[in-house]
Design a protein around this motif. Sequence first.
Motif, mmCIF file in Angstrom:
data_model
loop_
_atom_site.group_PDB
_atom_site.id
_atom_site.type_symbol
_atom_site.label_atom_id
_atom_site.label_comp_id
_atom_site.label_asym_id
_atom_site.label_seq_id
_atom_site.Cartn_x
_atom_site.Cartn_y
_atom_site.Cartn_z
ATOM 1 N N PRO A 1 26.173 9.775 63.189
ATOM 2 C CA PRO A 1 25.742 9.678 61.787
ATOM 3 C C PRO A 1 26.905 9.883 60.806
ATOM 4 O O PRO A 1 27.007 9.186 59.805
ATOM 5 C CB PRO A 1 24.708 10.795 61.644
ATOM 6 C CG PRO A 1 24.232 11.054 63.029
ATOM 7 C CD PRO A 1 25.412 10.784 63.924
ATOM 8 N N ALA A 2 27.793 10.801 61.122
ATOM 9 C CA ALA A 2 28.932 11.055 60.235
ATOM 10 C C ALA A 2 29.877 9.854 60.217
ATOM 11 O O ALA A 2 30.436 9.514 59.171
ATOM 12 C CB ALA A 2 29.675 12.314 60.671
ATOM 13 N N THR A 3 30.052 9.194 61.351
ATOM 14 C CA THR A 3 30.935 8.033 61.427
ATOM 15 C C THR A 3 30.384 6.878 60.602
ATOM 16 O O THR A 3 31.137 6.183 59.922
ATOM 17 C CB THR A 3 31.146 7.610 62.900
ATOM 18 O OG1 THR A 3 31.678 8.725 63.613
ATOM 19 C CG2 THR A 3 32.096 6.442 63.015
ATOM 20 N N VAL A 4 29.087 6.687 60.616
ATOM 21 C CA VAL A 4 28.457 5.631 59.820
ATOM 22 C C VAL A 4 28.659 5.920 58.330
ATOM 23 O O VAL A 4 29.016 5.024 57.559
ATOM 24 C CB VAL A 4 26.961 5.488 60.168
ATOM 25 C CG1 VAL A 4 26.248 4.578 59.186
ATOM 26 C CG2 VAL A 4 26.806 4.981 61.595
ATOM 27 N N VAL A 5 28.473 7.157 57.921
ATOM 28 C CA VAL A 5 28.690 7.542 56.519
ATOM 29 C C VAL A 5 30.160 7.349 56.144
ATOM 30 O O VAL A 5 30.478 6.838 55.070
ATOM 31 C CB VAL A 5 28.232 8.998 56.261
ATOM 32 C CG1 VAL A 5 28.668 9.483 54.888
ATOM 33 C CG2 VAL A 5 26.722 9.109 56.426
#
Length: 152
Positions: free
Chosen positions: A127-131
């Motif tokens: 999720p952090a990588t997508v953000v």
Amino acid sequence: MMFERSAIIDAPIDDVWARVVSADGINYEMRPWMTMKLSRGTGFLTIDDVTVGEPLGRAWLKLFGAVPFDYDDLTIVDLEPGRRFHEKSTMLSMKRWEHERTLSPLPAGRTEVLDRITFEPRILLRPATVVLKRTLQAFFGHRHRRLQRYFG
């Protein structure tokens, strides 16, 4: 992860190149969100002045131009003066960072600027990588708008 952003600039390729490879031009594109400053003694005037494949040292990234928040151990690995550069780096936050910028001449004295970004964060949480990817896409959109404004 990888993404591309492109923009059409209303200026000839030689003028755009001179701007995008200079320290002033790079920082202009990134303001007001951040600036980048290479360590003293690098002799960096423009990317055209670097030795391909030789590390340039640590470039500090400063939030709002004032607060150091990350660094970029910068190396230009490929350079076609007047047309293209390819940077490979590691950062405090990134295991892998690659920025390839290609300029292409267009009719009527215009130039296409294409940025290809490849990155691998040190912390791999999906999720952090997508953000992070969306944030970087927005940031490069900002950089292109600033470049268009400069030549507009």
